[in-house]
Motif scaffolding. Sequence first.
Motif, PDB file in Angstrom:
ATOM      1  N   PRO A 243       1.007  -1.337   0.272  1.00 40.47           N
ATOM      2  CA  PRO A 243      -0.054   0.430   0.002  1.00 40.47           C
ATOM      3  C   PRO A 243       1.037   1.505  -0.305  1.00 40.47           C
ATOM      4  CG  PRO A 243      -0.454  -1.766   1.707  1.00 40.47           C
ATOM      5  CD  PRO A 243       0.864  -1.843   1.048  1.00 40.47           C
ATOM      6  N   THR A 244      -0.137   2.516  -0.305  1.00 41.47           N
ATOM      7  CA  THR A 244       0.957   3.653  -1.161  1.00 41.47           C
ATOM      8  C   THR A 244       2.094   3.506   1.106  1.00 41.47           C
ATOM      9  OG1 THR A 244      -0.522   4.140  -2.503  1.00 41.47           O
ATOM     10  CG2 THR A 244       0.668   6.056  -1.426  1.00 41.47           C
ATOM     11  N   VAL A 245       0.880   3.616   1.103  1.00 39.48           N
ATOM     12  CA  VAL A 245       1.378   4.125   3.271  1.00 39.48           C
ATOM     13  C   VAL A 245       2.217   3.375   3.528  1.00 39.48           C
ATOM     14  CG1 VAL A 245       0.592   4.075   5.801  1.00 39.48           C
ATOM     15  CG2 VAL A 245      -1.485   4.598   3.796  1.00 39.48           C
ATOM     16  N   ALA A 246       2.517   2.293   3.439  1.00 36.71           N
ATOM     17  CA  ALA A 246       3.590   1.337   3.837  1.00 36.71           C
ATOM     18  C   ALA A 246       5.395   2.578   2.882  1.00 36.71           C
ATOM     19  CB  ALA A 246       3.572  -0.028   3.470  1.00 36.71           C
ATOM     20  N   VAL A 247       4.662   2.074   1.390  1.00 32.57           N
ATOM     21  CA  VAL A 247       5.727   2.696   0.563  1.00 32.57           C
ATOM     22  C   VAL A 247       6.325   3.875   1.172  1.00 32.57           C
ATOM     23  CG1 VAL A 247       6.655   3.706  -1.594  1.00 32.57           C
ATOM     24  CG2 VAL A 247       5.215   1.491  -1.396  1.00 32.57           C
ATOM     25  N   THR A 248       5.130   4.887   1.459  1.00 36.60           N
ATOM     26  CA  THR A 248       5.756   6.293   1.352  1.00 36.60           C
ATOM     27  C   THR A 248       6.453   6.616   3.358  1.00 36.60           C
ATOM     28  OG1 THR A 248       3.915   7.363   0.588  1.00 36.60           O
ATOM     29  CG2 THR A 248       4.992   8.639   2.379  1.00 36.60           C
ATOM     30  N   ASP A 249       5.717   5.507   4.049  1.00 33.60           N
ATOM     31  CA  ASP A 249       6.926   5.139   5.641  1.00 33.60           C
ATOM     32  C   ASP A 249       8.092   5.199   5.664  1.00 33.60           C
ATOM     33  OD1 ASP A 249       6.713   5.570   8.613  1.00 33.60           O
ATOM     34  OD2 ASP A 249       6.283   2.996   8.347  1.00 33.60           O
ATOM     35  N   TYR A 250       8.117   3.914   5.206  1.00 32.58           N
ATOM     36  CA  TYR A 250      10.007   3.272   4.278  1.00 32.58           C
ATOM     37  C   TYR A 250      10.560   3.720   3.557  1.00 32.58           C
ATOM     38  CZ  TYR A 250      13.037  -0.085   3.327  1.00 32.58           C
ATOM     39  OH  TYR A 250      14.550  -0.388   3.371  1.00 32.58           O
ATOM     40  N   VAL A 251       9.963   4.613   2.899  1.00 33.16           N
ATOM     41  CA  VAL A 251      10.491   5.639   1.826  1.00 33.16           C
ATOM     42  C   VAL A 251      11.419   6.665   2.868  1.00 33.16           C
ATOM     43  CG1 VAL A 251      10.774   7.250  -0.257  1.00 33.16           C
ATOM     44  CG2 VAL A 251      10.303   4.721  -0.400  1.00 33.16           C
ATOM     45  N   LEU A 252      10.572   7.774   3.396  1.00 37.45           N
ATOM     46  CA  LEU A 252      10.560   8.399   4.100  1.00 37.45           C
ATOM     47  C   LEU A 252      11.900   8.232   5.121  1.00 37.45           C
ATOM     48  CD1 LEU A 252       7.264  10.289   4.253  1.00 37.45           C
ATOM     49  CD2 LEU A 252       9.351  11.236   2.749  1.00 37.45           C
ATOM     50  N   GLY A 253      11.445   7.372   5.955  1.00 42.93           N
ATOM     51  CA  GLY A 253      12.321   6.741   7.285  1.00 42.93           C
ATOM     52  C   GLY A 253      13.798   6.561   6.016  1.00 42.93           C
TER      53      GLY A 253
ATOM     54  N   ALA B 174      13.478   4.108  -2.731  1.00 40.28           N
ATOM     55  CA  ALA B 174      12.288   3.221  -3.455  1.00 40.28           C
ATOM     56  C   ALA B 174      13.005   1.957  -4.066  1.00 40.28           C
ATOM     57  CB  ALA B 174      12.344   4.580  -4.312  1.00 40.28           C
ATOM     58  N   CYS B 175      14.329   2.198  -4.446  1.00 35.66           N
ATOM     59  CA  CYS B 175      14.988   0.994  -5.123  1.00 35.66           C
ATOM     60  C   CYS B 175      14.802  -0.602  -4.232  1.00 35.66           C
ATOM     61  CB  CYS B 175      16.181   1.087  -5.467  1.00 35.66           C
ATOM     62  SG  CYS B 175      17.427  -0.853  -6.144  1.00 35.66           S
ATOM     63  N   SER B 176      15.479  -0.454  -2.532  1.00 37.04           N
ATOM     64  CA  SER B 176      15.358  -0.669  -1.448  1.00 37.04           C
ATOM     65  C   SER B 176      14.388  -1.111  -1.189  1.00 37.04           C
ATOM     66  CB  SER B 176      15.529  -0.062  -0.813  1.00 37.04           C
ATOM     67  OG  SER B 176      15.935  -1.173   1.133  1.00 37.04           O
ATOM     68  N   LEU B 177      13.121  -0.005  -0.996  1.00 34.96           N
ATOM     69  CA  LEU B 177      11.643  -0.998  -1.346  1.00 34.96           C
ATOM     70  C   LEU B 177      11.341  -1.919  -1.942  1.00 34.96           C
ATOM     71  CD1 LEU B 177       9.879  -1.460   1.755  1.00 34.96           C
ATOM     72  CD2 LEU B 177       8.640  -0.047   0.209  1.00 34.96           C
ATOM     73  N   ASP B 178      11.753  -1.709  -3.301  1.00 41.35           N
ATOM     74  CA  ASP B 178      11.162  -2.530  -3.602  1.00 41.35           C
ATOM     75  C   ASP B 178      12.004  -3.890  -4.249  1.00 41.35           C
ATOM     76  OD1 ASP B 178       9.379  -0.719  -5.545  1.00 41.35           O
ATOM     77  OD2 ASP B 178      11.295   0.025  -6.928  1.00 41.35           O
ATOM     78  N   PHE B 179      13.026  -3.986  -3.714  1.00 42.64           N
ATOM     79  CA  PHE B 179      13.555  -4.788  -3.576  1.00 42.64           C
ATOM     80  C   PHE B 179      13.199  -5.802  -2.563  1.00 42.64           C
ATOM     81  CE2 PHE B 179      16.959  -7.886  -2.093  1.00 42.64           C
ATOM     82  CZ  PHE B 179      17.596  -8.551  -2.910  1.00 42.64           C
ATOM     83  N   ILE B 180      12.785  -5.390  -2.048  1.00 42.06           N
ATOM     84  CA  ILE B 180      11.494  -5.877  -0.446  1.00 42.06           C
ATOM     85  C   ILE B 180      10.523  -6.928  -0.960  1.00 42.06           C
ATOM     86  CG2 ILE B 180      11.306  -5.813   1.424  1.00 42.06           C
ATOM     87  CD1 ILE B 180      13.614  -3.497   2.435  1.00 42.06           C
ATOM     88  N   ALA B 181       9.766  -5.736  -1.676  1.00 44.19           N
ATOM     89  CA  ALA B 181       9.166  -5.882  -1.814  1.00 44.19           C
ATOM     90  C   ALA B 181       9.192  -7.212  -2.789  1.00 44.19           C
ATOM     91  CB  ALA B 181       8.175  -4.880  -3.030  1.00 44.19           C
TER      92      ALA B 181
END
Length: 127
Positions: free
Chosen positions: A40-50, A66-73
């Motif tokens: 969800p957008t909220v989870a992506v935003t929270d991760y990227v901002l942190g 963003a790359c990091s979260l894409d890899f994790i997802a």
Amino acid sequence: MYQTSAPIRFALGLALATALSTATAADCPEPAAPGPTPYPTVAVTDYVLGCMIANGPNPDTLRKCACSLDFIAAAVPYADYERVETLMRLQQLEGVGRNAAYKSAPWAKEAVAHFKEVQAESTLRCF
């Protein structure tokens, strides 16, 4: 995963908006294809901002986070990510009360360890 105060979120949001408005198409890497269970957008935003709080609020860091979260997802289904995020928050609570099971249970330790391995791999690939 990361908690931030309202003023920090506002400042990072402003930095993010500025970074996005000054980026050109040539600056941005090819976007990853969405996985079978997109976050969800909220989870992506929270991760990227942190991640940006930890690594610096600039366009280069935005892309790396963003790359990091894409890899994790791609490696961790959202339901598992949500469980591990909750476990990690519970483990940070002080005291021996109700959260003790989340700190010492083998299943909790294994889930957090696996997530941290995936996160470390994402750091190696993206940073």
